[in-house]
Scaffold this active site. Structure first.
Site, PDB file in Angstrom:
ATOM      1  CG  HIS A 246     -10.652  -3.093  11.261  1.00 16.75           C
ATOM      2  ND1 HIS A 246     -10.593  -2.049  12.141  1.00 16.75           N
ATOM      3  CD2 HIS A 246      -9.428  -3.661  11.275  1.00 16.75           C
ATOM      4  CE1 HIS A 246      -9.376  -1.990  12.679  1.00 16.75           C
ATOM      5  NE2 HIS A 246      -8.647  -2.953  12.168  1.00 16.75           N
TER       6      HIS A 246
ATOM      7  CD  GLU B 172      -0.694  -1.111   7.630  1.00 16.87           C
ATOM      8  OE1 GLU B 172      -0.071  -0.176   8.183  1.00 16.87           O
ATOM      9  OE2 GLU B 172      -1.215  -2.031   8.277  1.00 16.87           O
TER      10      GLU B 172
END
Lengths: 327, 334
Positions: free
Chosen positions: A129, A60
């Site tokens: 998440h 990321e």
């Protein structure tokens, strides 16, 4: 008008903007051939090819950092973080770089990055998440923050974000992907400016300021309250930065009662900043203290059984409105 | 394992003009640095400064004859060396240190990080050291996609090489075959930690690149001509579409990590050896003298010209005003 899902609206917006010129580059984990884990980038790889639409390694900070490097050298990147929670992995790039690179280097470079990130609780995805981290970046000068609640807003805001010459963090609530709403035909192009709140329902007794999925929950609550003769106004800021203070304050002036609802955990959520601004600028318009509903200040459990205890509910909203009216 | 780059360099292959340019640019960097330290002692400069004295050959050799204005550069924590070699005006660099509007940041202040000059491809630097690795693969991807032959060069120290983004960046560079050159300025110490105490490598930092399928080598960073040759090969490779290169250039800093650093963690005999026997400027000057390419007074003339250029740059930067308060609200958004 035709009705399509927010997923379809975003896909359409991406296709249209990718088509406009070949400076647009879209990349992230599984966004290419696979079309994205939320199927949001479907068809782009086939249409625009593997150089402009590509799968990246699971990295990321490199995804966001590279987007910055592309943006300052003539591209208009549209990277995706697979989950909004992953801003934690790319925090330096999102918090220290996207909004600051231009400023701290004197203000000549442009950073047209649209960073898309799905947020919110959906399907028992657990503590890393499911989060809604958008408020963190209200504290990061230089970035815009978009957070749509309808297919119409999602498409219009996304197209504006991609055309903007600054970094835009674009947060999409996962439970909204399958919700349907009116969207003009593809040939009837429209854009929604950043920094313009939308009054989703007009009312005169209480102002509810809500974002993302909670706009929908608040509208349902408002329907219930209408049956009791309580007239609720529901406002969606649509972008947290810039924040359309004017629309919010003029509603507060009208109703004198404010409830802020979001799925972010309550402490330090975007509602905290909005409440502070209202207290600074409209204290004497208030008939009651500003109320906030957010998810509890604890990590989000993975159990689907427990998830509803985190998500603000219609009942919490109607209860809070009743409380506000007691003043 | 990374090989040590060696080449039998013929001075005849270089014009005298180019050789004098190498000398001049190295002297310019050193004198820039010495004068900046003087300004710091006079209390005119805020912030930190990380002197690049002792490593001028590394930047001059890699940049001056190899990179064009349109090639992209991310500098390291002793980055004035690279900014000067890439042609950023000295008055603008002094302006950034002094905080006057002459600076590249028009008065925000910068220096070790955040000076930028896009007209010369100098795209800035991350204050979170090592984060430039990720940004650099983005500009390299950009050059590739737009079909330009622009090369991205990213400089970093041995300390920054231990940051995680290096590996994310090398993975992208190798995977997408990007036109990027990594130049590791290995001066052996991050602040006080020696590089071999903080890096798990077989022998060299450049060995890591081998694992990513990236061409790599180790080179004497204090040999300006060797730096020119090794970088030229990397630039040509990038322009031919043959992808990235990792160059680990060995050098040593003459001063501490920052001004005020006691610098007592290095072996003083070793430091003395680098200063006396491995100074890039001194050695290059002797090479030109021994080969009868220049005579002493030619160097004296260059030195005097550079002195003059630096004094003029400082005067220009110092006479420029400080910004007023409204400057801090300018330039946040495009």
């Amino acid at each position: 008008m035709r009705k399509i899902t927010m997923r379809e609206a975003i896909i359409e917006g991406l296709h249209e903007e990718m088509e406009r010129d070949d400076q647009k580059v879209l990349f992230g984990e599984d966004v290419g051939k696979f079309g994205g884990i939320n199927a949001i980038t479907r068809g782009l790889y086939e249409r625009f090819g593997g150089e402009r639409v590509f799968d990246t390694p699971i990295a990321e900070s490199t995804i966001v950092g590279a987007a910055l490097g592309m943006a300052i050298t003539g591209l208009r990147p549209i990277p995706e973080l697979q989950f909004g929670d992953f801003v934690g992995i790319a925090f330096d790039e999102v918090f220290n770089k996207l909004g600051k690179w231009r400023y701290m280097h004197g203000g000549t470079m442009e950073v047209p990055v649209t960073l898309r990130a799905p947020i919110g609780m959906a399907g028992g995805a657990g503590p890393e998440h499911s989060q809604s981290p958008q408020a963190l970046f209200m504290h990061a000068p230089g970035v815009h923050i978009a957070i749509p609640s309808t297919p119409y807003d999602a498409k219009g805001l996304l197209k504006t974000a991609i055309r903007d010459n600054n970094a835009v963090l674009f947060f999409e609530h996962k439970l909204l992907y399958d919700t349907k709403g009116e969207v003009p035909e593809a040939e009837d192009e429209y854009l929604i400016p950043l920094g313009q709140a939308d009054v989703k329902r007009e009312g005169s007794d209480v102002t509810i300021i809500a974002t993302a999925l909670q706009v929908q929950t608040s509208l349902q609550a408002a329907e219930k309250l209408a049956n009791e003769g309580i007239d609720v106004e529901v406002i969606d800021p649509r972008t947290l930065a810039p924040l359309d203070k004017e629309t919010l304050l003029s509603s507060v002036q009208k109703t004198g009662r404010v409830l802020i609802v979001h799925e972010e955990s309550k402490t330090g959520g975007s509602g905290a900043e909005i409440a502070a601004q209202i207290s600074e600028e409209a204290l004497f318009d208030l008939e009651a203290p500003v109320k906030r509903i957010g998810s509890p200040d604890v990590p989000i459990a993975q159990s689907l059984h427990l998830e509803p205890y985190y998500r603000p509910s219609e009942k919490q909203i109607t209860d809070a409105v009743h409380e506000l009216l007691e003043y | 394992m990374a090989e040590v780059y060696q080449k039998d360099i013929q001075l005849d292959d270089y014009s005298k003009e180019d050789l004098v340019t190498f000398y001049r640019e190295m002297v310019k960097i050193r004198k820039f640095d010495e004068n900046l330290i003087r300004l710091m002692h006079e209390g005119k400069v805020s912030g930190f400064y990380h002197s690049g004295i002792g490593s001028e050959g590394l930047s001059v050799g890699s940049i001056v004859k190899n990179l064009r204005d349109e090639d992209y550069l991310y500098y390291n924590h002793r980055g004035c060396n690279q900014k000067i070699a890439k042609g950023v005006p000295l008055s603008k660099l002094y302006g950034d240190f002094l905080g006057t509007v002459e600076g590249t940041t028009r008065g925000l202040g910068a220096g070790i990080v955040h000076s930028a000059d896009t007209s010369r491809g100098v795209l800035g630097q991350a204050g979170t050291i090592g984060s430039q690795f990720n940004i650099a693969v983005g500009s390299a991807y950009s050059a590739k996609l737009q079909n330009t032959n622009r090369v991205t060069v990213v400089y970093f120290g041995d300390g920054a090489a231990s940051r995680e983004p290096l590996h994310g960046s090398l993975n992208w560079a190798g995977l997408y075959n990007l036109p990027i050159i990594y130049i590791c300025e290995n001066n052996e110490y991050a602040i006080s930690s020696r590089w071999d105490e903080t890096h798990s490598v077989r022998e060299h930092i450049a060995d890591w690149a081998w694992g990513y399928g990236i061409s790599n080598c180790v080179v004497d960073g204090n040999d300006v001509l060797l730096m020119n040759e090794v970088t030229k090969e990397a630039v040509d490779r990038a322009k031919r579409g043959e992808g990235p290169t990792f160059i680990e250039a060995k050098t040593f800093r003459h001063r501490g990590h920052f001004e005020g650093d006691t610098y007592d963690y290095v072996d003083q005999e070793e430091l003395k050896d680098w200063k006396e026997n491995r100074d890039p400027i001194k050695n290059f000057k002797n090479l030109l003298l021994e080969n009868n390419i220049c005579v002493e007074n030619e160097f004296t003339r260059v030195d005097e010209e550079v002195d003059q250029e630096i004094l003029e740059a400082i005067a220009k930067a110092e006479s420029s005003p400080m910004p007023d308060e409204k400057r801090i609200y300018e330039g946040l958004f495009a």
